[in-house]
Design a protein around this motif. Sequence first.
Motif, PDB file in Angstrom:
ATOM      1  N   GLU A  96      -5.883   6.229  16.751  1.00 29.41           N
ATOM      2  CA  GLU A  96      -5.336   7.512  16.288  1.00 29.41           C
ATOM      3  C   GLU A  96      -4.462   8.159  17.356  1.00 29.41           C
ATOM      4  O   GLU A  96      -3.423   8.745  17.043  1.00 29.41           O
ATOM      5  CB  GLU A  96      -6.467   8.447  15.890  1.00 29.41           C
ATOM      6  N   LEU A  97      -4.890   8.073  18.615  1.00 34.50           N
ATOM      7  CA  LEU A  97      -4.111   8.678  19.689  1.00 34.50           C
ATOM      8  C   LEU A  97      -2.767   7.979  19.866  1.00 34.50           C
ATOM      9  O   LEU A  97      -1.769   8.618  20.241  1.00 34.50           O
ATOM     10  CB  LEU A  97      -4.905   8.647  20.999  1.00 34.50           C
ATOM     11  N   LEU A  98      -2.713   6.678  19.610  1.00 30.65           N
ATOM     12  CA  LEU A  98      -1.440   5.965  19.690  1.00 30.65           C
ATOM     13  C   LEU A  98      -0.434   6.474  18.662  1.00 30.65           C
ATOM     14  O   LEU A  98       0.777   6.415  18.881  1.00 30.65           O
ATOM     15  CB  LEU A  98      -1.665   4.460  19.496  1.00 30.65           C
ATOM     16  N   SER A  99      -0.946   6.978  17.545  1.00 30.36           N
ATOM     17  CA  SER A  99      -0.046   7.512  16.512  1.00 30.36           C
ATOM     18  C   SER A  99       0.364   8.957  16.781  1.00 30.36           C
ATOM     19  O   SER A  99       1.237   9.489  16.095  1.00 30.36           O
ATOM     20  CB  SER A  99      -0.712   7.417  15.133  1.00 30.36           C
ATOM     21  N   GLU A 100      -0.242   9.606  17.773  1.00 30.73           N
ATOM     22  CA  GLU A 100      -0.015  11.040  17.999  1.00 30.73           C
ATOM     23  C   GLU A 100       1.444  11.382  18.320  1.00 30.73           C
ATOM     24  O   GLU A 100       1.977  12.366  17.775  1.00 30.73           O
ATOM     25  CB  GLU A 100      -0.932  11.541  19.108  1.00 30.73           C
ATOM     26  N   PRO A 101       2.146  10.628  19.201  1.00 33.38           N
ATOM     27  CA  PRO A 101       3.554  10.973  19.444  1.00 33.38           C
ATOM     28  C   PRO A 101       4.401  10.934  18.172  1.00 33.38           C
ATOM     29  O   PRO A 101       5.310  11.754  17.997  1.00 33.38           O
ATOM     30  CB  PRO A 101       4.008   9.892  20.441  1.00 33.38           C
ATOM     31  N   LEU A 102       4.092  10.000  17.290  1.00 30.48           N
ATOM     32  CA  LEU A 102       4.838   9.886  16.037  1.00 30.48           C
ATOM     33  C   LEU A 102       4.448  11.018  15.078  1.00 30.48           C
ATOM     34  O   LEU A 102       5.287  11.531  14.336  1.00 30.48           O
ATOM     35  CB  LEU A 102       4.566   8.524  15.400  1.00 30.48           C
ATOM     36  N   MET A 104      -8.627   6.307   1.891  1.00 30.60           N
ATOM     37  CA  MET A 104      -8.996   5.331   0.863  1.00 30.60           C
ATOM     38  C   MET A 104      -9.511   4.035   1.491  1.00 30.60           C
ATOM     39  O   MET A 104     -10.549   3.497   1.079  1.00 30.60           O
ATOM     40  CB  MET A 104      -7.788   5.047  -0.032  1.00 30.60           C
ATOM     41  N   LEU A 105      -8.810   3.525   2.516  1.00 28.56           N
ATOM     42  CA  LEU A 105      -9.241   2.283   3.154  1.00 28.56           C
ATOM     43  C   LEU A 105     -10.569   2.467   3.894  1.00 28.56           C
ATOM     44  O   LEU A 105     -11.421   1.577   3.878  1.00 28.56           O
ATOM     45  CB  LEU A 105      -8.160   1.791   4.119  1.00 28.56           C
ATOM     46  N   LYS A 106     -10.728   3.609   4.543  1.00 27.90           N
ATOM     47  CA  LYS A 106     -11.992   3.882   5.225  1.00 27.90           C
ATOM     48  C   LYS A 106     -13.145   3.856   4.233  1.00 27.90           C
ATOM     49  O   LYS A 106     -14.217   3.280   4.504  1.00 27.90           O
ATOM     50  CB  LYS A 106     -11.922   5.246   5.923  1.00 27.90           C
ATOM     51  N   THR A 107     -12.931   4.476   3.079  1.00 22.98           N
ATOM     52  CA  THR A 107     -13.964   4.525   2.053  1.00 22.98           C
ATOM     53  C   THR A 107     -14.320   3.132   1.552  1.00 22.98           C
ATOM     54  O   THR A 107     -15.501   2.765   1.468  1.00 22.98           O
ATOM     55  CB  THR A 107     -13.479   5.383   0.864  1.00 22.98           C
ATOM     56  N   VAL A 108     -13.296   2.348   1.247  1.00 24.76           N
ATOM     57  CA  VAL A 108     -13.520   1.007   0.702  1.00 24.76           C
ATOM     58  C   VAL A 108     -14.219   0.117   1.724  1.00 24.76           C
ATOM     59  O   VAL A 108     -15.193  -0.578   1.399  1.00 24.76           O
ATOM     60  CB  VAL A 108     -12.181   0.388   0.249  1.00 24.76           C
ATOM     61  N   VAL A 109     -13.727   0.134   2.972  1.00 23.33           N
ATOM     62  CA  VAL A 109     -14.303  -0.733   4.009  1.00 23.33           C
ATOM     63  C   VAL A 109     -15.761  -0.376   4.261  1.00 23.33           C
ATOM     64  O   VAL A 109     -16.626  -1.256   4.345  1.00 23.33           O
ATOM     65  CB  VAL A 109     -13.472  -0.636   5.312  1.00 23.33           C
ATOM     66  N   GLY A 169      -8.275   4.540  11.686  1.00 23.87           N
ATOM     67  CA  GLY A 169      -7.387   4.674  12.837  1.00 23.87           C
ATOM     68  C   GLY A 169      -6.220   3.703  12.783  1.00 23.87           C
ATOM     69  O   GLY A 169      -5.066   4.070  13.069  1.00 23.87           O
ATOM     70  N   LEU A 170      -6.491   2.458  12.416  1.00 22.81           N
ATOM     71  CA  LEU A 170      -5.428   1.459  12.325  1.00 22.81           C
ATOM     72  C   LEU A 170      -4.417   1.821  11.237  1.00 22.81           C
ATOM     73  O   LEU A 170      -3.205   1.647  11.414  1.00 22.81           O
ATOM     74  CB  LEU A 170      -6.035   0.083  12.032  1.00 22.81           C
ATOM     75  N   THR A 171      -4.901   2.320  10.117  1.00 24.65           N
ATOM     76  CA  THR A 171      -4.005   2.695   9.018  1.00 24.65           C
ATOM     77  C   THR A 171      -3.117   3.863   9.418  1.00 24.65           C
ATOM     78  O   THR A 171      -1.921   3.886   9.090  1.00 24.65           O
ATOM     79  CB  THR A 171      -4.824   3.051   7.765  1.00 24.65           C
ATOM     80  N   MET A 172      -3.672   4.848  10.107  1.00 21.79           N
ATOM     81  CA  MET A 172      -2.869   5.974  10.583  1.00 21.79           C
ATOM     82  C   MET A 172      -1.760   5.482  11.511  1.00 21.79           C
ATOM     83  O   MET A 172      -0.591   5.882  11.372  1.00 21.79           O
ATOM     84  CB  MET A 172      -3.758   6.984  11.310  1.00 21.79           C
ATOM     85  N   LEU A 173      -2.098   4.615  12.447  1.00 18.07           N
ATOM     86  CA  LEU A 173      -1.103   4.096  13.384  1.00 18.07           C
ATOM     87  C   LEU A 173      -0.013   3.311  12.651  1.00 18.07           C
ATOM     88  O   LEU A 173       1.183   3.523  12.885  1.00 18.07           O
ATOM     89  CB  LEU A 173      -1.792   3.214  14.430  1.00 18.07           C
TER      90      LEU A 173
END
Length: 546
Positions: A143-149, A171-176, A201-205
């Motif tokens: 999640e922090l890697l996506s913060e600048p974006l 949605m992906l968090k729920t399914v996984v 976190g991966l999906t956000m990035l």
Amino acid sequence: MSTQKVPSLLSAALASGSSLVLLQLFSRVVTFILNQALVRLVSPQVFGTTSIQFELLLSTILFLSREGVRNALLRAPPSTKSAPDRQITSQLITNISLLPVLLGIPTAMLSAIVYLSSSSSTTASQPHFRTSVTLYVLAAFFELLSEPLYIRTQNELRFHVRVRAEGTAVMLKTVVTFVALVCASEEWALVAFALGQTAYGLTMLASFMMACRGTLDFRPKRVSFTTEGGTKSLLFEPELFSLSVVMTGQSLIKHFLTEGDKFLVSRLSPLADQGGYAVAANYGSLIARIVFQPIEETARVFFSKTLSSTASEPEEKKTAVRSKDALQTAATVLLTLLLTFTHLLLLAITFGPPYLPLAISLVLPRKYLATSAPSILHVYVYYIPMMAFNGVLEAFFASAASPADLRAQSRWMLVFSGAFIAAAVGLARGLGLGDAGLVWANVANLALRAGYAWAFVRRYFHEQGAGGLIDWSQVTPPLPALAVFAVAAAIVRGSAASYKDVPFNLIAQKGHLATGIACLLGCLLTCIVLERKTVVQLVDPLRKAQ
């Protein structure tokens, strides 16, 4: 900020707010359905560990690493007069937006070490505990890697990027999580939650990288430019960097005040009660997360862009009185929100206590009825409106406060922290209220913080020569409306007393429900008749501004 930008900014903010409400509605409905299944699939101990302790670890890493920088950069200028200046300013701001990634590494490591070393033997002895903690730390770093974006898209008013990213991630968090729990044995329950968070976190990035593809660069670059005194070289925009440092330093205190109840319940309560606390918090804060969190975030963006001085403005503009139109619009937005929350408070205290027992019996799983969940949910009747008041008032404070104001607030927050700890321990242990005492202490804490922020609002508008725009009487319903709510409260409480020995189901309680619906309609009709003029006066300037 020029007054010409306020109308388009208001329209963008309103569009963002509605989109975020829809996002939260979608994500919370999905999460609510998932939780209804999860609380039946896992034990209260597992649910308490993941929803209290792991979520606290995650929020600590994210909040301390990014919150100060995120709020400071909301004040970044959207553009400058010339292309070279725009490029220089943009790069300096981009360098600051990379700080959460750099701060996240030591923060994540230190938080994980402290948590692992301080965990009780009961918690740490659960299967795959350390593996789950590692996955949560990894999820936080994604999640922090996506913060600048994220910061870039927010400052460009591209709010749809966040809505799409978070919607997909939820949605992906729920399914996984659900699939992992169903397919694996109970031994892997902690890992199932951790895998779900990692997927989030991966999906956000990935989502933010796709939205900003072609302009990705995670390397800070020093900028050199010519001034009257010669050549100057900078890595960060000075004022925004200073503000980021002050806000990041303050975030430690603010995080404890925000999550203080979870800190204490994770240390004072057994795992089963932690599970009950987590269930109560998930149910109790459903409305707050769906409606009030998006409103708070949107208000922070709007107030920051409308009221804050920017680093690109000349010095004489920074000290000038704000545009009358901008101040009027900001005051109108703030008063409209506060008036809405006042009515929410009245509705909550009028109808919440008489009908909460019925709602709890219908929604809460049986195995959680013996935990602290029911008593906590009763306090949420007062906690949710206070969250709403504090959220929007602190959004204004964070948007308009100077570094000196922030430092003063930090000192007062230390006082509030001490008061919160004393109240929490006194109510939970001294008066025997248990975990509900922690929530009562949070209500008092939020009231103090909201009062401090309101005092700042009054002083801010007075210093801008617009003190007449803000007054508490503008967010208080008239006496006849208050009288109607008082009568309704007496009627529904009398009805609740007469039905106290009747089974808690919809058929048996239909008379009690009918009484509540009739009183609710009476209160709403009274508000429409008596306060229509006030609402029109508040909302009309907003409609003209769009």
